[in-house]
Write a protein that holds these residues in place. Structure first.
Motif, PDB file in Angstrom:
ATOM      1  N   SER A  62       0.849  -1.186   0.000  1.00 37.39           N
ATOM      2  CA  SER A  62       0.000   0.000   0.000  1.00 37.39           C
ATOM      3  C   SER A  62       0.887   1.238   0.000  1.00 37.39           C
ATOM      4  O   SER A  62       2.017   1.203   0.504  1.00 37.39           O
ATOM      5  CB  SER A  62      -0.920   0.019   1.227  1.00 37.39           C
ATOM      6  OG  SER A  62      -1.707  -1.158   1.288  1.00 37.39           O
ATOM      7  N   THR A  63       0.384   2.309  -0.588  1.00 28.96           N
ATOM      8  CA  THR A  63       1.139   3.552  -0.565  1.00 28.96           C
ATOM      9  C   THR A  63       1.340   3.990   0.882  1.00 28.96           C
ATOM     10  O   THR A  63       0.405   4.026   1.682  1.00 28.96           O
ATOM     11  CB  THR A  63       0.393   4.657  -1.332  1.00 28.96           C
ATOM     12  OG1 THR A  63      -0.956   4.742  -0.845  1.00 28.96           O
ATOM     13  CG2 THR A  63       0.376   4.353  -2.820  1.00 28.96           C
ATOM     14  N   GLY A  64       2.587   4.281   1.201  1.00 24.22           N
ATOM     15  CA  GLY A  64       2.953   4.591   2.579  1.00 24.22           C
ATOM     16  C   GLY A  64       3.761   3.492   3.219  1.00 24.22           C
ATOM     17  O   GLY A  64       4.441   3.728   4.230  1.00 24.22           O
ATOM     18  N   ASP A  65       3.732   2.273   2.661  1.00 27.26           N
ATOM     19  CA  ASP A  65       4.532   1.168   3.185  1.00 27.26           C
ATOM     20  C   ASP A  65       5.993   1.329   2.773  1.00 27.26           C
ATOM     21  O   ASP A  65       6.314   1.926   1.734  1.00 27.26           O
ATOM     22  CB  ASP A  65       4.025  -0.174   2.658  1.00 27.26           C
ATOM     23  CG  ASP A  65       2.668  -0.541   3.234  1.00 27.26           C
ATOM     24  OD1 ASP A  65       2.272   0.066   4.249  1.00 27.26           O
ATOM     25  OD2 ASP A  65       2.004  -1.419   2.641  1.00 27.26           O
ATOM     26  N   TYR A  66       6.884   0.741   3.587  1.00 26.79           N
ATOM     27  CA  TYR A  66       8.293   0.619   3.226  1.00 26.79           C
ATOM     28  C   TYR A  66       8.525  -0.809   2.749  1.00 26.79           C
ATOM     29  O   TYR A  66       8.229  -1.760   3.472  1.00 26.79           O
ATOM     30  CB  TYR A  66       9.197   0.921   4.423  1.00 26.79           C
ATOM     31  CG  TYR A  66       9.263   2.383   4.788  1.00 26.79           C
ATOM     32  CD1 TYR A  66      10.209   3.217   4.214  1.00 26.79           C
ATOM     33  CD2 TYR A  66       8.377   2.932   5.711  1.00 26.79           C
ATOM     34  CE1 TYR A  66      10.280   4.566   4.540  1.00 26.79           C
ATOM     35  CE2 TYR A  66       8.431   4.272   6.053  1.00 26.79           C
ATOM     36  CZ  TYR A  66       9.396   5.080   5.462  1.00 26.79           C
ATOM     37  OH  TYR A  66       9.447   6.411   5.793  1.00 26.79           O
ATOM     38  N   VAL A 157       7.110   5.654  -1.038  1.00 22.22           N
ATOM     39  CA  VAL A 157       6.628   6.931  -1.544  1.00 22.22           C
ATOM     40  C   VAL A 157       7.010   8.007  -0.527  1.00 22.22           C
ATOM     41  O   VAL A 157       6.917   7.798   0.689  1.00 22.22           O
ATOM     42  CB  VAL A 157       5.106   6.892  -1.776  1.00 22.22           C
ATOM     43  CG1 VAL A 157       4.359   6.629  -0.483  1.00 22.22           C
ATOM     44  CG2 VAL A 157       4.626   8.164  -2.457  1.00 22.22           C
ATOM     45  N   VAL A 158       7.492   9.136  -1.005  1.00 25.19           N
ATOM     46  CA  VAL A 158       7.959  10.196  -0.109  1.00 25.19           C
ATOM     47  C   VAL A 158       7.081  11.436  -0.170  1.00 25.19           C
ATOM     48  O   VAL A 158       7.254  12.343   0.647  1.00 25.19           O
ATOM     49  CB  VAL A 158       9.419  10.572  -0.439  1.00 25.19           C
ATOM     50  CG1 VAL A 158      10.346   9.406  -0.138  1.00 25.19           C
ATOM     51  CG2 VAL A 158       9.562  11.011  -1.895  1.00 25.19           C
ATOM     52  N   ASP A 159       6.164  11.489  -1.119  1.00 30.26           N
ATOM     53  CA  ASP A 159       5.284  12.650  -1.221  1.00 30.26           C
ATOM     54  C   ASP A 159       3.981  12.235  -1.891  1.00 30.26           C
ATOM     55  O   ASP A 159       3.980  11.792  -3.048  1.00 30.26           O
ATOM     56  CB  ASP A 159       5.973  13.769  -2.019  1.00 30.26           C
ATOM     57  CG  ASP A 159       5.136  15.039  -2.063  1.00 30.26           C
ATOM     58  OD1 ASP A 159       4.256  15.193  -1.195  1.00 30.26           O
ATOM     59  OD2 ASP A 159       5.356  15.880  -2.971  1.00 30.26           O
ATOM     60  N   LEU A 160       2.877  12.345  -1.168  1.00 27.75           N
ATOM     61  CA  LEU A 160       1.563  12.046  -1.725  1.00 27.75           C
ATOM     62  C   LEU A 160       0.502  12.725  -0.873  1.00 27.75           C
ATOM     63  O   LEU A 160       0.762  13.160   0.258  1.00 27.75           O
ATOM     64  CB  LEU A 160       1.314  10.542  -1.780  1.00 27.75           C
ATOM     65  CG  LEU A 160       0.875   9.817  -0.495  1.00 27.75           C
ATOM     66  CD1 LEU A 160       0.310   8.460  -0.848  1.00 27.75           C
ATOM     67  CD2 LEU A 160       2.008   9.685   0.493  1.00 27.75           C
ATOM     68  N   LEU A 165      -3.224   7.789   0.547  1.00 25.84           N
ATOM     69  CA  LEU A 165      -2.546   6.948   1.524  1.00 25.84           C
ATOM     70  C   LEU A 165      -3.296   5.630   1.718  1.00 25.84           C
ATOM     71  O   LEU A 165      -4.502   5.616   1.949  1.00 25.84           O
ATOM     72  CB  LEU A 165      -2.442   7.688   2.861  1.00 25.84           C
ATOM     73  CG  LEU A 165      -1.598   7.015   3.946  1.00 25.84           C
ATOM     74  CD1 LEU A 165      -0.150   6.915   3.504  1.00 25.84           C
ATOM     75  CD2 LEU A 165      -1.703   7.799   5.245  1.00 25.84           C
ATOM     76  N   GLY A 166      -2.566   4.522   1.580  1.00 27.70           N
ATOM     77  CA  GLY A 166      -3.160   3.204   1.780  1.00 27.70           C
ATOM     78  C   GLY A 166      -3.715   2.559   0.537  1.00 27.70           C
ATOM     79  O   GLY A 166      -4.214   1.430   0.618  1.00 27.70           O
ATOM     80  N   GLN A 167      -3.638   3.212  -0.612  1.00 27.22           N
ATOM     81  CA  GLN A 167      -4.120   2.588  -1.845  1.00 27.22           C
ATOM     82  C   GLN A 167      -3.188   1.448  -2.262  1.00 27.22           C
ATOM     83  O   GLN A 167      -1.972   1.507  -2.058  1.00 27.22           O
ATOM     84  CB  GLN A 167      -4.215   3.625  -2.963  1.00 27.22           C
ATOM     85  CG  GLN A 167      -5.342   4.617  -2.796  1.00 27.22           C
ATOM     86  CD  GLN A 167      -5.600   5.389  -4.086  1.00 27.22           C
ATOM     87  OE1 GLN A 167      -4.953   5.167  -5.099  1.00 27.22           O
ATOM     88  NE2 GLN A 167      -6.570   6.300  -4.027  1.00 27.22           N
TER      89      GLN A 167
END
Length: 269
Positions: A62-66, A157-160, A165-167
């Motif tokens: 998900s977007t925001g994960d490492y 992701v570093v900027d969104l 977030l979470g997609q």
């Protein structure tokens, strides 16, 4: 004629010796097939998914994960890390970044490649790349040069926007390398590659200081083992230079020694 035969034989030997050196400078083949490639990524350095050079790993998140992976790199190799992130159908502009760390968790600089890229609104995917500096067999303690051992890849992701977030996203990653050869050789080598490890105790012997077990956090290594720079094609070219210097000395002597003492002409002849 004898000098000509010697020169011909020496040049033939030089050509045979130079063959392996030229072959060593070619890119390294794939370490393994994609049939057993990992399909998930770790979430930290300790849980990084191990991959071999040449494998194409995939992962969902998900977007925001490492997302973390690890791979081995030996002396003389110049790793090339490439990642593709597939984004959801609808999203705002977002910036993704690919970072590489060595076994001491020092962030390594990229020689070239788009390490950070911004995907415009509605873009289906974004591609990232990082071509590292050549791995050295030895370096000064204060330097930040890449050394043989385990390397970690972090994709995030570093900027969104908060709405994205979470997609769900999916990532494809592949690591290759080019063998630079003797051009990157240095006078020295590490005692052991930088492969992180940790000492743990068994529960039954928790109070005994004499019973410890070693748990290695990274078990991957090159197919032919860690070379640590003990052999490079510089040895071959040094030997070739010595042979050519000896032949030049023999040829120079043969051309300048003359054809024996001049014959004395009797007086009055």
């Amino acid at each position: 004629m004898r000098i000509t035969r010697v020169l011909s034989a020496a040049l033939l030997a030089v050509g045979v010796a130079a063959g392996p050196a030229v072959a060593d400078s070619s890119p390294s083949p794939s370490a393994s097939s994609d049939s057993d490639a990992p399909t998930q990524a770790g979430t930290s350095f300790r849980t990084a998914t191990e991959i071999d050079q040449g494998q194409q790993a995939t992962a969902s998140g998900s977007t925001g994960d490492y997302l973390y992976w690890s791979f081995p790199a030996d002396a003389g190799q110049r790793p090339d890390v490439r990642a593709t992130v597939k984004l959801p159908d609808s999203h705002a502009a977002q910036t993704w970044q690919l970072d590489v760390y060595d076994g001491l968790r020092r962030r390594q600089a990229c020689q070239y490649g788009a390490q950070t890229r911004t995907a415009a609104q509605g873009t289906a995917s974004v591609e990232l790349a990082c071509v590292m500096r050549t791995v050295r067999a030895w370096s000064e303690p204060w330097a930040n040069d890449p050394l043989p051992g385990t390397y970690y890849i972090r994709l995030t992701v570093v900027d969104l926007t908060s709405a994205d977030l979470g997609q769900p996203v999916s990532a494809e990653l592949k690591v290759g390398s080019k063998d630079i050869g003797g051009a990157a050789a240095v006078d020295g080598s590490l005692a052991k590659p930088l492969v992180p490890g940790i000492a743990v105790r068994s529960e039954s012997d928790e109070d005994s200081s004499s019973s410890t077990k070693s748990a290695v956090l990274s078990s991957i290594e090159p197919d032919d083992g860690w070379s640590s720079g003990w052999w490079t094609d510089r040895w071959v070219w040094t030997g070739i230079g010595g042979v050519l210097a000896a032949l030049a000395g023999i040829g120079g002597y043969a051309l300048t020694r003359g054809h024996g003492r001049p014959r004395r002409v009797p007086p009055g002849a």
